[in-house]
Each structure stands twice: as structure tokens, then as C-alpha cells.
Design a protein around this motif. Structure first.
Motif, PDB file in Angstrom:
ATOM      1  N   ASP A   5       4.518 -17.040   3.119  1.00 53.34           N
ATOM      2  CA  ASP A   5       5.253 -17.217   2.018  1.00 53.34           C
ATOM      3  C   ASP A   5       4.857 -15.869   0.577  1.00 53.34           C
ATOM      4  N   TYR A   6       5.869 -14.884   0.689  1.00 57.15           N
ATOM      5  CA  TYR A   6       5.462 -14.672  -0.758  1.00 57.15           C
ATOM      6  C   TYR A   6       6.731 -14.465  -1.332  1.00 57.15           C
ATOM      7  N   ILE A   7       6.790 -13.897  -2.865  1.00 57.90           N
ATOM      8  CA  ILE A   7       7.427 -13.049  -3.869  1.00 57.90           C
ATOM      9  C   ILE A   7       6.589 -12.107  -3.980  1.00 57.90           C
ATOM     10  N   LEU A   8       7.274 -10.380  -3.623  1.00 56.64           N
ATOM     11  CA  LEU A   8       6.868  -9.464  -3.614  1.00 56.64           C
ATOM     12  C   LEU A   8       8.129  -9.056  -4.965  1.00 56.64           C
ATOM     13  N   MET A   9       7.935  -8.010  -6.256  1.00 55.03           N
ATOM     14  CA  MET A   9       8.352  -7.224  -6.367  1.00 55.03           C
ATOM     15  C   MET A   9       7.815  -5.819  -6.900  1.00 55.03           C
ATOM     16  N   ASN A  10       8.819  -5.081  -6.773  1.00 55.63           N
ATOM     17  CA  ASN A  10       8.228  -3.239  -7.091  1.00 55.63           C
ATOM     18  C   ASN A  10       8.307  -3.709  -8.416  1.00 55.63           C
ATOM     19  N   THR A  11       7.489  -2.144  -9.134  1.00 54.06           N
ATOM     20  CA  THR A  11       6.246  -1.240 -10.096  1.00 54.06           C
ATOM     21  C   THR A  11       8.136  -2.132 -11.142  1.00 54.06           C
ATOM     22  N   ASN A  12       9.091  -1.845 -10.744  1.00 53.92           N
ATOM     23  CA  ASN A  12      10.037  -1.632 -11.678  1.00 53.92           C
ATOM     24  C   ASN A  12       9.997  -2.888 -12.767  1.00 53.92           C
ATOM     25  N   MET A  13      10.796  -4.011 -11.470  1.00 55.32           N
ATOM     26  CA  MET A  13      10.371  -5.051 -11.771  1.00 55.32           C
ATOM     27  C   MET A  13       9.046  -6.176 -12.765  1.00 55.32           C
ATOM     28  N   TYR A  14       8.464  -4.954 -11.986  1.00 55.36           N
ATOM     29  CA  TYR A  14       6.791  -6.733 -12.507  1.00 55.36           C
ATOM     30  C   TYR A  14       6.759  -5.956 -13.315  1.00 55.36           C
ATOM     31  N   LYS A  15       7.545  -5.306 -14.524  1.00 57.87           N
ATOM     32  CA  LYS A  15       7.132  -4.864 -16.111  1.00 57.87           C
ATOM     33  C   LYS A  15       8.138  -6.488 -16.705  1.00 57.87           C
ATOM     34  N   GLU A  16       8.731  -7.093 -15.781  1.00 57.75           N
ATOM     35  CA  GLU A  16       9.101  -7.883 -16.554  1.00 57.75           C
ATOM     36  C   GLU A  16       8.515  -9.326 -16.023  1.00 57.75           C
ATOM     37  N   ASN A  45       0.827  -1.132  -0.133  1.00 59.25           N
ATOM     38  CA  ASN A  45       0.185  -0.008  -0.156  1.00 59.25           C
ATOM     39  C   ASN A  45       0.999   1.497  -0.321  1.00 59.25           C
ATOM     40  N   GLU A  46       2.176   0.940  -0.412  1.00 58.18           N
ATOM     41  CA  GLU A  46       3.063   2.170  -0.674  1.00 58.18           C
ATOM     42  C   GLU A  46       2.534   3.237  -1.682  1.00 58.18           C
ATOM     43  N   LYS A  47       2.231   4.811  -1.256  1.00 54.34           N
ATOM     44  CA  LYS A  47       1.728   5.766  -2.101  1.00 54.34           C
ATOM     45  C   LYS A  47       2.425   6.126  -3.295  1.00 54.34           C
ATOM     46  N   ARG A  48       3.829   5.681  -2.705  1.00 53.21           N
ATOM     47  CA  ARG A  48       5.002   6.288  -3.958  1.00 53.21           C
ATOM     48  C   ARG A  48       4.597   5.013  -5.020  1.00 53.21           C
ATOM     49  N   ASN A  49       4.467   5.464  -6.534  1.00 52.89           N
ATOM     50  CA  ASN A  49       4.146   4.012  -7.447  1.00 52.89           C
ATOM     51  C   ASN A  49       5.776   3.626  -7.219  1.00 52.89           C
ATOM     52  N   ARG A  50       6.883   3.880  -6.790  1.00 55.46           N
ATOM     53  CA  ARG A  50       7.766   2.868  -7.274  1.00 55.46           C
ATOM     54  C   ARG A  50       8.713   2.130  -5.889  1.00 55.46           C
ATOM     55  N   GLU A  51       8.350   3.156  -4.846  1.00 55.06           N
ATOM     56  CA  GLU A  51       8.591   2.466  -4.309  1.00 55.06           C
ATOM     57  C   GLU A  51       7.675   1.496  -3.012  1.00 55.06           C
ATOM     58  N   LYS A  52       6.657   1.425  -4.397  1.00 54.41           N
ATOM     59  CA  LYS A  52       5.474  -0.128  -3.938  1.00 54.41           C
ATOM     60  C   LYS A  52       5.430  -1.354  -4.529  1.00 54.41           C
ATOM     61  N   PHE A  53       4.814  -2.375  -3.818  1.00 52.88           N
ATOM     62  CA  PHE A  53       5.332  -3.994  -3.997  1.00 52.88           C
ATOM     63  C   PHE A  53       3.742  -4.426  -4.760  1.00 52.88           C
ATOM     64  N   ILE A  54       4.478  -5.615  -5.145  1.00 54.64           N
ATOM     65  CA  ILE A  54       3.068  -5.883  -5.862  1.00 54.64           C
ATOM     66  C   ILE A  54       3.120  -8.048  -5.262  1.00 54.64           C
ATOM     67  N   ASP A  55       2.027  -8.124  -5.055  1.00 50.75           N
ATOM     68  CA  ASP A  55       1.716  -9.608  -5.123  1.00 50.75           C
ATOM     69  C   ASP A  55       1.449 -10.299  -6.173  1.00 50.75           C
ATOM     70  N   PRO A  56       2.329 -11.166  -6.999  1.00 55.64           N
ATOM     71  CA  PRO A  56       1.794 -11.932  -7.788  1.00 55.64           C
ATOM     72  C   PRO A  56       0.782 -12.581  -8.049  1.00 55.64           C
ATOM     73  N   LEU A  57       1.060 -13.410  -6.481  1.00 55.69           N
ATOM     74  CA  LEU A  57       0.206 -14.534  -6.359  1.00 55.69           C
ATOM     75  C   LEU A  57      -1.482 -15.062  -5.944  1.00 55.69           C
ATOM     76  N   PRO A  58      -2.395 -15.712  -6.676  1.00 55.15           N
ATOM     77  CA  PRO A  58      -3.643 -15.144  -6.701  1.00 55.15           C
ATOM     78  C   PRO A  58      -4.168 -15.583  -4.680  1.00 55.15           C
ATOM     79  N   ARG A  59      -5.112 -14.734  -4.469  1.00 53.98           N
ATOM     80  CA  ARG A  59      -5.329 -14.100  -3.331  1.00 53.98           C
ATOM     81  C   ARG A  59      -5.653 -15.748  -2.867  1.00 53.98           C
ATOM     82  N   THR A  60      -5.718 -16.818  -3.215  1.00 55.10           N
ATOM     83  CA  THR A  60      -6.762 -17.914  -2.295  1.00 55.10           C
ATOM     84  C   THR A  60      -5.073 -19.428  -2.790  1.00 55.10           C
TER      85      THR A  60
END
Length: 333
Positions: free
Chosen positions: A289-300, A260-275
Motif C-alpha cells: 500500500d502506497y501514497i505516491l505524489m508527483n514532484t509538484n504535490m511533494y512541495k506541499e 524512476n521516471e526521468k522527466r522530473n514533473r512526471e516522477k513520483f515520490i514515496d514518502p514512507l520510510p522503506r522499513t
């Protein structure tokens, strides 16, 4: 007096001229040899980059994974006298790692990178695992280790760092801090191709429910976020990946500090389905257990590639660990 002023000016000008990278004076190293020019890193001699356009990352808490040797500096019955079933755990882990065939492997609750290297040498030959790293605790056996098919760079160890128990006071109304668990966090440069790299952070955050444990995890996460701000200040396009056992539930305050980080480049994304759940391995009902990526890396990020592979029947999975592995794939564009 005038001569003194000229001398000071001359010395100041000299001080402003940056020293040249010594590698640039060595004609035997071409520009293509650089892995990180700014700090003088080059690719290992004889190393040939993979021609694949993607790579896979695995994270797995493998539960009390210890070698057969007693470390005299660690006082723990489990480490002093390993379980007789460890041989089966080693064999099954090797089979699992072959099945997954990840390019970068991060394991939590693992005794040492030395132990992992020995497993790779004996049971994972010809898979390409050449690079290993950890920042082990001086007094405990549960560490976070990494092995990689790609060259590794600078590792940032956080074991000496003291972090707060955020928004928490003990029964005496006092603030608390800790620096006994932060060896289980580190960041590391990874170089999949000559033109693409990322900062990998492996974690095994404080375990347990309750206000105090949550406060401890929040302090650890707060520190990591400040580190990431430093890296992004140096390079605003920095790719950052955080993997491991966060000991934090989906939707928890701790995980939301990343998401929930407000600054986009400091925000992370959880790609796993919530289920998708990861604990316990034989009857998964919660996510730790998680694999979180910032918005820069999410592009790949390869769409829908994040998964929790079911490698064996539940009983056998539980023999390896109480956690399930998490994997994901990135496309190098």
C-alpha cells in the motif's frame, strides 16, 4: 463567387470565437464562487472552506467490505450472504476513521459509495464528510471509493479502458489484454481551498505474484502514466496524488515505473520510510500500500507525516482487514 468567399470567412471567424461561460452572465454568482471556471464548476451552495492550513489523506484496503444487501447482478457468495461479523467490522472501521480524522478517505475492496455514505450518516456525524464518489464494477463487489470533507469535481472512470499485459505472452505465444479490473482505478479532482486543488487517483491493482500478474499491473500503470501526461500537458503545475493497494512490493518493477521516471514533473515520490510495511495487518512483513505524489504535490508534503497508524492491537486490526492504513498530511502554502 466573391460573396461566397466573404461568407466562408465570416463563418470561420465566428467559429474561432469561444462561447462564453454562462455563469459569467449570472450576476448572482461572484468570481469567488468558481471552483473550476474553465468547466463551469462552482462551490456548493452554503459551503464554507476550512480555515485549516493542512489536510490529511487516508488510504486503506479494508478487505471484502460488503453491505447487508444482496446485489442480484453480482454472483459471489461473500456478497450474497455477508459474514455475520460484518457488523463488528463496520463498528470498528467507524472507530478507526474517527481516530484518524482524515479529510479525504480512499477505501479499497469496499462495495459502494452508497454504503460508505450510510456509514458516515449513521456513525460519523459531524465529522464533515459530505462528498462521496466511486466508479463501481458491473459484475464485482470490490470497488475503490472515496469520501471527502472537501468538494469534489470531475471523476475520470477507467472501467471501459483495455490495458495490455506488458512484455508478456501466454503459452500459445499470444499477446493478452484485459478490461475487467480497470474499474478499480479512477482519477478525481479535489478542492481543499479556493486556491489549491489536486488530482486524486485511487487504485487497487491486480493482485498476485508471477510474471502474468506483474505484466497486468504494468499495463495498468502504463495507462495511468499516460493519463498523467495528458493532465500535465494541460497544466504543467498539476498536483497529482496516487493512493491505494498497488499489490506491488517495495523495489518492484511496477513501483519503479512511478519512482524512476526521468522527466522530473512526471516522477513520483514515496514518502514512507522503506522499513514501513502494511501487510499483513497483524504481522506486517511487506509493503503493498502506497501514497505516491508527483514532484509538484511533494512541495506541499508535510515532512515525516506519512505513516501507518497502529489503531488497535494486532488481532483487532486483523478483524477489520489484512492491510494496514496509510496516511499523510499536506501543508497548503
Amino acid at each position: 463567387m466573391k460573396n461566397s468567399i466573404y461568407s466562408i470567412l465570416f463563418l470561420t471567424l465566428i467559429g474561432c470565437v469561444s462561447s462564453k461561460n454562462l455563469i459569467e452572465k449570472d450576476v448572482s454568482f461572484s468570481k469567488e464562487s468558481y471552483i473550476a471556471k474553465n468547466n463551469g464548476e462552482v462551490i456548493p451552495s452554503g459551503y464554507v472552506y476550512s480555515k485549516e492550513n493542512s489536510f490529511k489523506v487516508l488510504s486503506w484496503n479494508v478487505e471484502h467490505f460488503v453491505d447487508s444487501f444482496d446485489d442480484p447482478y453480482i454472483d459471489s457468495k461473500r456478497e450474497n450472504t455477508p459474514d455475520s461479523l460484518m457488523g463488528d467490522k463496520v463498528a470498528n472501521l467507524a472507530i478507526a476513521l474517527k481516530k484518524i480524522d482524515a479529510d479525504v478517505v480512499v477505501l479499497q475492496e469496499f462495495e459502494s459509495a452508497k454504503f460508505l455514505r450510510s456509514i458516515a450518516d449513521e456513525k460519523l456525524q459531524n465529522m464533515g464528510y459530505k462528498y462521496f464518489a466511486d466508479v463501481p464494477s458491473h459484475g464485482w463487489y470490490m470497488n475503490v471509493v472515496v469520501m471527502s470533507k472537501f468538494p469534489l469535481g470531475v471523476i475520470y472512470g477507467y472501467g471501459n479502458v483495455t490495458t495490455p499485459l506488458l512484455e508478456y505472452k501466454n503459452e500459445e505465444g499470444q499477446l493478452e489484454t484485459q478490461n475487467t479490473l480497470n474499474t478499480r482505478m479512477w482519477s478525481l479532482e479535489v478542492y481543499p481551498t479556493p486556491d489549491y486543488n489536486f488530482l486524486l487517483t485511487g487504485v487497487h491493482l491486480k493482485a498476485g505474484r508471477g510474471e502474468r500478474n506483474i505484466a497486468m499491473r504494468k499495463g495498468q500503470i502504463n495507462f495511468l502514466k499516460q493519463q498523467f501526461k495528458r493532465f500535465l500537458k494541460e497544466d504543467k503545475s498539476k498536483n497529482i496524488l496516487v493512493v491505494g493497494d498497488f499489490n506491488s512490493l517495495l523495489g518492484s518493477e511496477e513501483i519503479n515505473l512511478f519512482l524512476n521516471e526521468k522527466r522530473n514533473r512526471e516522477k513520483f515520490i514515496d514518502p514512507l520510510p522503506r522499513t514501513v510495511m502494511t501487510h499483513t495487518s497483524d504481522d506486517p512483513k511487506r509493503r503493498l500500500d502506497y501514497i505516491l505524489m508527483n514532484t509538484n504535490m511533494y512541495k506541499e508534503y508535510k515532512e515525516n507525516s506519512a505513516s501507518v497508524p497502529q489503531l488497535f492491537l494486532p488481532k483487532k486490526m486483523r478483524e477489520i482487514s489484512d492491510h494496514l492504513p496509510v496516511t499523510t498530511t499536506f501543508i497548503i502554502k
